[in-house]
Design a protein around this motif. Structure first.
Motif, PDB file in Angstrom:
ATOM      1  N   PRO A 156       0.847  -1.193   0.000  1.00  0.00           N
ATOM      2  CA  PRO A 156       0.000   0.000   0.000  1.00  0.00           C
ATOM      3  C   PRO A 156       0.883   1.245   0.000  1.00  0.00           C
ATOM      4  O   PRO A 156       1.973   1.241   0.576  1.00  0.00           O
ATOM      5  CB  PRO A 156      -0.767  -0.099   1.321  1.00  0.00           C
ATOM      6  N   SER A 157       0.430   2.297  -0.637  1.00  0.00           N
ATOM      7  CA  SER A 157       1.175   3.552  -0.654  1.00  0.00           C
ATOM      8  C   SER A 157       0.910   4.303   0.636  1.00  0.00           C
ATOM      9  O   SER A 157      -0.239   4.440   1.049  1.00  0.00           O
ATOM     10  CB  SER A 157       0.740   4.399  -1.849  1.00  0.00           C
ATOM     11  N   ASP A 158       1.983   4.792   1.243  1.00  0.00           N
ATOM     12  CA  ASP A 158       1.821   5.507   2.509  1.00  0.00           C
ATOM     13  C   ASP A 158       2.544   6.835   2.535  1.00  0.00           C
ATOM     14  O   ASP A 158       2.571   7.507   3.549  1.00  0.00           O
ATOM     15  CB  ASP A 158       2.300   4.638   3.668  1.00  0.00           C
TER      16      ASP A 158
ATOM     17  N   LEU B  49       3.591   9.406  -6.694  1.00  0.00           N
ATOM     18  CA  LEU B  49       2.296   8.965  -7.214  1.00  0.00           C
ATOM     19  C   LEU B  49       1.499   8.239  -6.144  1.00  0.00           C
ATOM     20  O   LEU B  49       0.291   8.421  -6.040  1.00  0.00           O
ATOM     21  CB  LEU B  49       2.481   8.063  -8.438  1.00  0.00           C
ATOM     22  N   GLY B  50       2.169   7.447  -5.353  1.00  0.00           N
ATOM     23  CA  GLY B  50       1.481   6.765  -4.266  1.00  0.00           C
ATOM     24  C   GLY B  50       0.878   7.732  -3.275  1.00  0.00           C
ATOM     25  O   GLY B  50      -0.230   7.538  -2.773  1.00  0.00           O
ATOM     26  N   LEU B  51       1.612   8.802  -3.005  1.00  0.00           N
ATOM     27  CA  LEU B  51       1.118   9.813  -2.073  1.00  0.00           C
ATOM     28  C   LEU B  51      -0.100  10.535  -2.645  1.00  0.00           C
ATOM     29  O   LEU B  51      -1.091  10.754  -1.956  1.00  0.00           O
ATOM     30  CB  LEU B  51       2.223  10.831  -1.778  1.00  0.00           C
TER      31      LEU B  51
ATOM     32  N   ARG C 121       1.855   0.320  -4.553  1.00  0.00           N
ATOM     33  CA  ARG C 121       3.158   0.590  -5.162  1.00  0.00           C
ATOM     34  C   ARG C 121       3.312  -0.210  -6.451  1.00  0.00           C
ATOM     35  O   ARG C 121       3.021  -1.399  -6.489  1.00  0.00           O
ATOM     36  CB  ARG C 121       4.290   0.225  -4.216  1.00  0.00           C
ATOM     37  N   GLN C 122       3.783   0.470  -7.483  1.00  0.00           N
ATOM     38  CA  GLN C 122       3.990  -0.152  -8.785  1.00  0.00           C
ATOM     39  C   GLN C 122       5.414  -0.669  -8.956  1.00  0.00           C
ATOM     40  O   GLN C 122       5.714  -1.351  -9.921  1.00  0.00           O
ATOM     41  CB  GLN C 122       3.679   0.849  -9.905  1.00  0.00           C
TER      42      GLN C 122
ATOM     43  N   PRO D 290       0.321  11.719   3.836  1.00  0.00           N
ATOM     44  CA  PRO D 290      -0.807  12.619   3.548  1.00  0.00           C
ATOM     45  C   PRO D 290      -1.095  13.627   4.659  1.00  0.00           C
ATOM     46  O   PRO D 290      -1.409  14.787   4.381  1.00  0.00           O
ATOM     47  CB  PRO D 290      -1.986  11.661   3.343  1.00  0.00           C
ATOM     48  N   GLU D 291      -0.970  13.206   5.904  1.00  0.00           N
ATOM     49  CA  GLU D 291      -1.228  14.126   7.013  1.00  0.00           C
ATOM     50  C   GLU D 291      -0.220  15.279   7.018  1.00  0.00           C
ATOM     51  O   GLU D 291      -0.555  16.404   7.399  1.00  0.00           O
ATOM     52  CB  GLU D 291      -1.181  13.377   8.349  1.00  0.00           C
TER      53      GLU D 291
END
Length: 157
Positions: free
Chosen positions: A49-51, A87-89, A95-96, A112-113
């Motif tokens: 997962p993108s984080d 891009l994930g953000l 994730r690619q 993101p926060e």
């Protein structure tokens, strides 16, 4: 992926180079999480997962993908002042690719926060960040690079 076995398989990967210096950099550093990885450590893996995104403060990161046969293909080297995981953000899709420390590396992780807080408290810095990202994306699209099609697909899945 180990640095000894490195070869660049696809130079079409987009790279974002930031011009942060002085107070801008210190502000970003005060909001981001500073983390370190030893050489050869995996930072994130394809499918995770993108984080967040990562800004390289010191060292070098290799970005690679594994094909269906399990063969690793290095697509980028990210060095000091550049970032990866943008891009994930922004899109929030898995994730690619995989990111691994090519050398000992220090990173600023921006989640993101962090973006939300910076937008509220330092809008001028966020405007600069978004302009750099938009310019990089536009340059990639104009060159017809492989990431333009991949981003379009990710955004519309």
């Amino acid at each position: 992926m180990v640095l000894d076995d490195y070869s660049l398989d696809n130079a079409g990967h987009w790279l974002v180079t930031w011009g942060f210096a002085g107070q801008e950099f210190e502000t970003l550093r005060s909001y981001a999480q500073e983390i370190s990885f030893p050489a050869r450590a995996t930072i994130f893996a394809q499918g995770d997962p993108s984080d967040g995104m990562y800004l390289v403060v010191e060292g070098m990161v290799l970005i690679f993908v594994r094909d269906d046969a399990g063969t690793e293909h290095t697509i980028a080297i990210v060095t000091e002042g550049q970032s990866f995981g943008e891009l994930g953000l922004l899109v929030g899709k898995p994730r690619q690719e995989t990111a691994a420390a090519g050398l000992n590396v220090r990173l600023l992780k921006i989640v993101p926060e962090t973006l939300d807080r910076l937008e509220q408290e330092h809008p001028e810095l966020m405007l600069k960040m978004y302009k750099v990202l938009a310019q990089t994306l536009a340059d990639q699209w104009l060159r017809g690079g492989p990431w333009a099609e991949r981003l379009w697909t990710q955004m519309h899945e």
